[in-house]
Structure formats: structure tokens, C-alpha cells
Design a protein around this motif. Sequence first.
Motif, PDB file in Angstrom:
ATOM      1  N   LEU A  68     -10.624  61.435  33.597  1.00  0.00           N
ATOM      2  CA  LEU A  68      -9.866  61.798  32.404  1.00  0.00           C
ATOM      3  C   LEU A  68     -10.189  60.817  31.284  1.00  0.00           C
ATOM      4  O   LEU A  68      -9.948  59.627  31.426  1.00  0.00           O
ATOM      5  CB  LEU A  68      -8.359  61.722  32.695  1.00  0.00           C
ATOM      6  N   ASP A  69     -10.744  61.341  30.217  1.00  0.00           N
ATOM      7  CA  ASP A  69     -11.047  60.466  29.093  1.00  0.00           C
ATOM      8  C   ASP A  69     -10.011  60.723  28.005  1.00  0.00           C
ATOM      9  O   ASP A  69     -10.036  61.754  27.348  1.00  0.00           O
ATOM     10  CB  ASP A  69     -12.473  60.755  28.582  1.00  0.00           C
ATOM     11  N   GLU A  70      -9.087  59.822  27.856  1.00  0.00           N
ATOM     12  CA  GLU A  70      -7.996  59.921  26.893  1.00  0.00           C
ATOM     13  C   GLU A  70      -7.263  61.259  26.942  1.00  0.00           C
ATOM     14  O   GLU A  70      -7.265  62.012  25.976  1.00  0.00           O
ATOM     15  CB  GLU A  70      -8.534  59.655  25.489  1.00  0.00           C
ATOM     16  N   PRO A  71      -6.622  61.540  28.079  1.00  0.00           N
ATOM     17  CA  PRO A  71      -5.986  62.843  28.238  1.00  0.00           C
ATOM     18  C   PRO A  71      -4.715  63.000  27.413  1.00  0.00           C
ATOM     19  O   PRO A  71      -4.294  64.129  27.180  1.00  0.00           O
ATOM     20  CB  PRO A  71      -5.669  62.891  29.732  1.00  0.00           C
ATOM     21  N   THR A  72      -4.106  61.928  26.976  1.00  0.00           N
ATOM     22  CA  THR A  72      -2.813  62.100  26.312  1.00  0.00           C
ATOM     23  C   THR A  72      -2.886  61.797  24.828  1.00  0.00           C
ATOM     24  O   THR A  72      -1.871  61.620  24.175  1.00  0.00           O
ATOM     25  CB  THR A  72      -1.741  61.183  26.944  1.00  0.00           C
ATOM     26  N   ILE A  73      -4.102  61.769  24.292  1.00  0.00           N
ATOM     27  CA  ILE A  73      -4.257  61.395  22.891  1.00  0.00           C
ATOM     28  C   ILE A  73      -3.538  62.395  21.971  1.00  0.00           C
ATOM     29  O   ILE A  73      -3.719  63.595  22.077  1.00  0.00           O
ATOM     30  CB  ILE A  73      -5.763  61.256  22.555  1.00  0.00           C
ATOM     31  N   GLY A  74      -2.658  61.872  21.156  1.00  0.00           N
ATOM     32  CA  GLY A  74      -1.949  62.710  20.189  1.00  0.00           C
ATOM     33  C   GLY A  74      -0.842  63.595  20.725  1.00  0.00           C
ATOM     34  O   GLY A  74      -0.369  64.487  20.028  1.00  0.00           O
ATOM     35  N   LEU A  75      -0.416  63.377  21.964  1.00  0.00           N
ATOM     36  CA  LEU A  75       0.608  64.256  22.523  1.00  0.00           C
ATOM     37  C   LEU A  75       2.014  63.691  22.325  1.00  0.00           C
ATOM     38  O   LEU A  75       2.196  62.490  22.164  1.00  0.00           O
ATOM     39  CB  LEU A  75       0.389  64.451  24.021  1.00  0.00           C
ATOM     40  N   ASP A  76       3.022  64.587  22.386  1.00  0.00           N
ATOM     41  CA  ASP A  76       4.388  64.091  22.287  1.00  0.00           C
ATOM     42  C   ASP A  76       4.841  63.508  23.626  1.00  0.00           C
ATOM     43  O   ASP A  76       4.187  63.690  24.652  1.00  0.00           O
ATOM     44  CB  ASP A  76       5.339  65.195  21.815  1.00  0.00           C
ATOM     45  N   VAL A  77       5.945  62.804  23.589  1.00  0.00           N
ATOM     46  CA  VAL A  77       6.411  62.052  24.758  1.00  0.00           C
ATOM     47  C   VAL A  77       6.585  62.937  25.991  1.00  0.00           C
ATOM     48  O   VAL A  77       6.178  62.580  27.092  1.00  0.00           O
ATOM     49  CB  VAL A  77       7.763  61.383  24.425  1.00  0.00           C
ATOM     50  N   LEU A  78       7.158  64.133  25.787  1.00  0.00           N
ATOM     51  CA  LEU A  78       7.450  65.000  26.917  1.00  0.00           C
ATOM     52  C   LEU A  78       6.156  65.499  27.566  1.00  0.00           C
ATOM     53  O   LEU A  78       5.994  65.456  28.785  1.00  0.00           O
ATOM     54  CB  LEU A  78       8.316  66.177  26.460  1.00  0.00           C
ATOM     55  N   ALA A  79       5.236  65.956  26.729  1.00  0.00           N
ATOM     56  CA  ALA A  79       3.964  66.460  27.255  1.00  0.00           C
ATOM     57  C   ALA A  79       3.218  65.354  27.985  1.00  0.00           C
ATOM     58  O   ALA A  79       2.684  65.564  29.076  1.00  0.00           O
ATOM     59  CB  ALA A  79       3.109  67.021  26.123  1.00  0.00           C
ATOM     60  N   LYS A  80       3.219  64.167  27.404  1.00  0.00           N
ATOM     61  CA  LYS A  80       2.576  63.020  28.034  1.00  0.00           C
ATOM     62  C   LYS A  80       3.151  62.782  29.410  1.00  0.00           C
ATOM     63  O   LYS A  80       2.440  62.615  30.386  1.00  0.00           O
ATOM     64  CB  LYS A  80       2.823  61.751  27.210  1.00  0.00           C
ATOM     65  N   GLN A  81       4.488  62.783  29.447  1.00  0.00           N
ATOM     66  CA  GLN A  81       5.154  62.466  30.689  1.00  0.00           C
ATOM     67  C   GLN A  81       4.868  63.527  31.747  1.00  0.00           C
ATOM     68  O   GLN A  81       4.647  63.209  32.912  1.00  0.00           O
ATOM     69  CB  GLN A  81       6.656  62.350  30.426  1.00  0.00           C
ATOM     70  N   GLN A  82       4.838  64.794  31.327  1.00  0.00           N
ATOM     71  CA  GLN A  82       4.572  65.869  32.289  1.00  0.00           C
ATOM     72  C   GLN A  82       3.151  65.767  32.838  1.00  0.00           C
ATOM     73  O   GLN A  82       2.917  66.003  34.027  1.00  0.00           O
ATOM     74  CB  GLN A  82       4.793  67.231  31.626  1.00  0.00           C
ATOM     75  N   ILE A  83       2.218  65.413  31.974  1.00  0.00           N
ATOM     76  CA  ILE A  83       0.836  65.286  32.439  1.00  0.00           C
ATOM     77  C   ILE A  83       0.684  64.096  33.396  1.00  0.00           C
ATOM     78  O   ILE A  83       0.062  64.210  34.449  1.00  0.00           O
ATOM     79  CB  ILE A  83      -0.141  65.186  31.245  1.00  0.00           C
ATOM     80  N   ARG A  84       1.314  62.982  33.048  1.00  0.00           N
ATOM     81  CA  ARG A  84       1.270  61.822  33.949  1.00  0.00           C
ATOM     82  C   ARG A  84       1.857  62.159  35.305  1.00  0.00           C
ATOM     83  O   ARG A  84       1.275  61.858  36.346  1.00  0.00           O
ATOM     84  CB  ARG A  84       2.098  60.679  33.371  1.00  0.00           C
ATOM     85  N   GLU A  85       3.008  62.816  35.262  1.00  0.00           N
ATOM     86  CA  GLU A  85       3.704  63.197  36.493  1.00  0.00           C
ATOM     87  C   GLU A  85       2.806  64.099  37.345  1.00  0.00           C
ATOM     88  O   GLU A  85       2.713  63.954  38.559  1.00  0.00           O
ATOM     89  CB  GLU A  85       5.007  63.922  36.109  1.00  0.00           C
ATOM     90  N   PHE A  86       2.127  65.022  36.661  1.00  0.00           N
ATOM     91  CA  PHE A  86       1.253  65.985  37.334  1.00  0.00           C
ATOM     92  C   PHE A  86       0.105  65.263  38.059  1.00  0.00           C
ATOM     93  O   PHE A  86      -0.194  65.545  39.218  1.00  0.00           O
ATOM     94  CB  PHE A  86       0.704  66.965  36.301  1.00  0.00           C
ATOM     95  N   ILE A  87      -0.507  64.299  37.364  1.00  0.00           N
ATOM     96  CA  ILE A  87      -1.629  63.567  37.958  1.00  0.00           C
ATOM     97  C   ILE A  87      -1.164  62.766  39.170  1.00  0.00           C
ATOM     98  O   ILE A  87      -1.788  62.775  40.228  1.00  0.00           O
ATOM     99  CB  ILE A  87      -2.284  62.634  36.924  1.00  0.00           C
ATOM    100  N   ARG A  88      -0.021  62.091  39.009  1.00  0.00           N
ATOM    101  CA  ARG A  88       0.523  61.320  40.140  1.00  0.00           C
ATOM    102  C   ARG A  88       0.812  62.220  41.326  1.00  0.00           C
ATOM    103  O   ARG A  88       0.506  61.901  42.467  1.00  0.00           O
ATOM    104  CB  ARG A  88       1.822  60.628  39.720  1.00  0.00           C
ATOM    105  N   GLU A  89       1.379  63.392  41.035  1.00  0.00           N
ATOM    106  CA  GLU A  89       1.771  64.332  42.081  1.00  0.00           C
ATOM    107  C   GLU A  89       0.531  64.857  42.824  1.00  0.00           C
ATOM    108  O   GLU A  89       0.523  64.947  44.046  1.00  0.00           O
ATOM    109  CB  GLU A  89       2.545  65.496  41.437  1.00  0.00           C
TER     110      GLU A  89
END
Lengths: 269, 331
Positions: free
Chosen positions: B180-201
Motif C-alpha cells: 500500500l503506497d499512501e492508502p489514506t492520503i486525503g481521506l476523512d477520519v472515518l474512512a481512514k479508520q475503516q481502511i486501517r481496521e480492514f487491513i488489520r482484520e
Amino acid sequence: MREVIWYLRLTSVFTRKAVKAMLSYRFSFLINCISQALDYSVAFLLMWVMISAFDNMNGWNAYEVMLLYSFSLFAYGVAGTFFFNIMNNLPGQIWKGAFDDVLVKPVKVLPYLLSSSFICNYIAHLTLSAIVMGICFHALEIPVTFWLLVRILWIILFGSLIYGGLFLIVSGSAFLVTKITAMFNIMFFFREVSYYPLSIFPKAFQLIATVLVPYGFINFYPLQALLGKSDTGYWKSMAAWCPVVSISFFMISCLFFNRSARQYKSSGS
Amino acid sequence: MPLIQVDHVSKNYKVIVQRPGAKNVLKNIFCPETKTVQAVKNISFSIEEGELVGFIGENGAGKSTTLKMVSGILFPTSGEITVSGICPYLKREKNARNIGAVFGQRSRLNWDLSMIDSFELNKEIYRIDSGQFQKNVDMFVEMLHMQNFCHTPVRQLSLGQRMKAEVALALLHDPSILYLDEPTIGLDVLAKQQIREFIRERNRQSGMTTILTSHDMKDLDSVCKRIIILSKGSILFDGAIEHFKQKYTTTSVAEFTYAEKNTDMAAELPHRHLKVIEDKDHRLTVSYPPSEITTAQLVGMVSEYYRINDFVIKAPDIEDMVRGIYEREMK
């Protein structure tokens, strides 16, 4: 072989999706077809007017020259269906770095680009040149027999391969120089030239169009044989060489493309 | 043997240098002067299966170049890379079956189609069987809350929605490694958090190894267990994120609330690295270097002077630490 079938299947899936995407721009697609048809119709008409005024061009009358034009345009249309989008998109993909996304897929570069680039934008070219061919054969009083149709397809097949090869060389150079507008223009200059009998050009140019960039084999040499023209130009009876020239040129182009693509991996940023 | 092995890898680029001035125009065209830029300088690291690794570095530090070499897009100029036992750039196609890649600034979705259409194209490209495909699509749509925009043309989606679709797209074929090369660039807090959670999961469920680069230190802190810091093409630090914090945190701050003061600590400091910042209204604020004093020691020391009710340790911001490192490097 299984590989080939797999890429054909991929092509059909990509094409279905492309048609679906295009449906959201129906109007633009329609206008595009109409404008292209108009554009080339005017070109045909002008050519007819011009040659009628001069009576003939080095022994080729108006209908014969228009046949040259229509064969070139048809072959271009067939090649464009498969290759135009590669040439059109690749420089941008390389420039923006989006070509990386092709390289992280488990696919071979050229077959994948072919599968994903098929377009049906050349309907106007193909229809128009087929109609003009019909008109010309009728006017020249050449009966359209089954064998004639086979010969026409034969000529178009090898003509398309040469055009395909040219598209690939222009696209492939994008890996080396990124901007390919100059190459693109040279290709279209030669296409323009192929609308006229090659024998009217200086010998040096005939040499180039036969050996270096084999435009002569797209329509001039094969039609010279088909119509039994006696203007020899620099060479006589080159028609028999069409398959060999066209297939080898296409293969060289593929090699060039693949080598250039490899270059990207060691130089890309 | 580690899953990813990078051995003394360097990557040079040739760039053309334009000589200034009108009289150099012809010279620039016919014999351009080139300069070799070393994007990556002799780096080595290895990553085990199932690791979550973050790459940090200023712009141009060599993160993306490293990622591109490991994913098989670029040849290294020297050195060797092995991923799951094969060389990613020589056996690019074979390597590509096992990896997923998201490059944050670019979209791989077709903007005129819905995300499901793009998913279906990937199903063909990666030869995913129908059962597995449907299972993954259903699961990802659920996990990333994408139910509302599955069938909307991608051009109408918000940045966050699109990025979720990009990440899901890269994982449909169950790759064993995700880049993942800068997957959360420019995203809002909720979207960022959901993507992080998804990767961890996904890492938990299938042991998927993930390497991500980011400028958002929270991404790294919440997803990665290990970080590699690059600067000007070299590795500055490679190790556990906890270890990084210990090493680079010069001072932490602790805040105690106490019921009673026995002796004034400010007068006779029990440790030479401990400093009292403030002591009033039953509140004591101290700063200390975590490398010298552990939390237990700190509490022990303070409790000899005060009857402590409660305390909070203000963890240092990774961002501050990394900034400190960059600044030091720039000098």
C-alpha cells in the motif's frame, strides 16, 4: 494455445465492460462516428474531383486511386480497432506512472494491453471504405466473385498487420521517449502517402516505403497486381512478397515493443 | 527463510540536467548532460510472513522506489530481492499472482463503471473462481461499509468511498502480500479508520503480510508493528514501533494527581534525568526520558514524595519524533 483462448476471453470481458461504459456517452460516440464518416467522405470526393480533372495519375484512373485509398483506410480501421487505444493511452499511462498497475497484474504486457484496448470506434472507417470499394469495382467493371472477395480479405489481412506493426512501434517508443507526437505524425504522413500510387514518388522515397517502413505493401503492391497495372515504379511484382513482409514486420514490431517495455523496468521512476 | 528478502539493493536513475542559458539550447538537445541520482542506496531488510510493516520517509526518500522493486515493477541497479522464494522482477507474472498493490494517488478503477464492474474485470484477470469471488465481495462490502455505492459509477464516488473500493479491489484474489503506497492520503477520519481496521482484520484472518507507506503517523501507529525509516535512500531505523518510540523519544511527560505531599520533590530530585515542570493544586507534572526511567521506576520514585491518586503518561507523538529525525538528517 490455452493462453491465447484465455486472452480472447479477457478481451470479450473487457469489451463488454467498455461497451457498458460507452453507453453513458452514447451521444458523443454517435457524433464521433458521423464526423469521421463525413471527414473521410469529403476526402474521397476531393480525390475523385482532382483525378478526374487530371484524367489519371501515372496510369491510375480516379476509381483505381480511390481503391488504393479505400484499401488503406479499411486496413487502418481493422488495425485501429485493436491497436489504436494502446497508442492513445500508453504515453499517458507511462507519464503518470499508471503503467505500474499493468506490471503488478499476472499478465503478459502486450496481450493484456490488446485485450483491454479493443474498441469499436472504426465502424465509420470500415463501412465507408467498403462502400467505396464496391463503387470502384463496379465502375471498373470488375465482377465481384467469390475469389475476388478472398483476395480482398487476403490483402486487407496483411495490410492490417503492417498498420498494426506501425501502431506498436509508435506505442513502444513511448517507453523510451515518453512523448510520441512526432512518431505519431510520421505515421500519419505515411498513411497520407499510401492513398496515392507509390510510383509517382521519387525513387528514394519508394525505397523507404518498401524497405524501411513497408507502406507499399499495405495497398500499392497488392492492388498493382490485382488491377494488372503496368507502372513499375522502382520494383516489379512485389505483391507475392506481401505475406512475408507483413508478417516479419509485425513480428519485429512486437519484439521492439517488448524490448522497450523491458527498458521501462530499469529506467522508470 | 523470510517471505521478503532484500539484499544490498541500490537503484539509480539517470536524469537529464538542463544547462541554463540561451546559448546552451542546442547543446541541451544534442548532447544532454545526465546526472545519476541514487534513489535507493544499498539497503537490506527482511520481512517475515504475516508482518505488518510501515515505511516512513520524507518525499523522495526512496519508499516508493523500494516498493516498486519489491513488487516487481522495477529492476534494482544492484543487489538482490527474493519474495516467496522467487525474484519479483525476473518472474514478474508469477510474483504478481501473490501480491495486491494499491498506489494511493492513482486509480485502477474504471471511472465510467461501478466498482463491481471493476471487481468483475479483476476476477477474470486474476482467474478467481466464482465462489471465492462472491464470498470475498460480500465480505469486503460488509467490512468496509460499501453497500450504498456498489453500483454507482466510480466517477460519482467520494474520495473515501473510492479508496475503500481500491483497497478491496487489490484483495479480491486473496494475495499473500499487500503493498500500500499512501492508502489514506486525503481521506476523512472515518474512512481512514475503516481502511486501517480492514487491513488489520485481513492480517488477522488470513495472515496477509502488509507493507505500507504513509505520511500519516497514525496509520503506522495503528496498523504496523514494525517500521522502517528511510531517508535519502538509506535505512535510518528498522525495528518494532515500540522500540522506535523508546529510542527516539527524548522525553515523555507524566501528570500525577496526588492527595498529599510528603516532601517537595522539586527541591531534591531523586533522579538526574527527572524534571519537575509544575507542581500546584495537587497536580504534579514531570518530564523524563523513557530510555532512562521506566514507568514503574517513575511511579516508585514519585510515590516516595506524594500519595498518588492517579497518573497519566502523555505518550510522545511519533510525528514529532520523525520530524526530529528529518530535521537532523537535513542538516
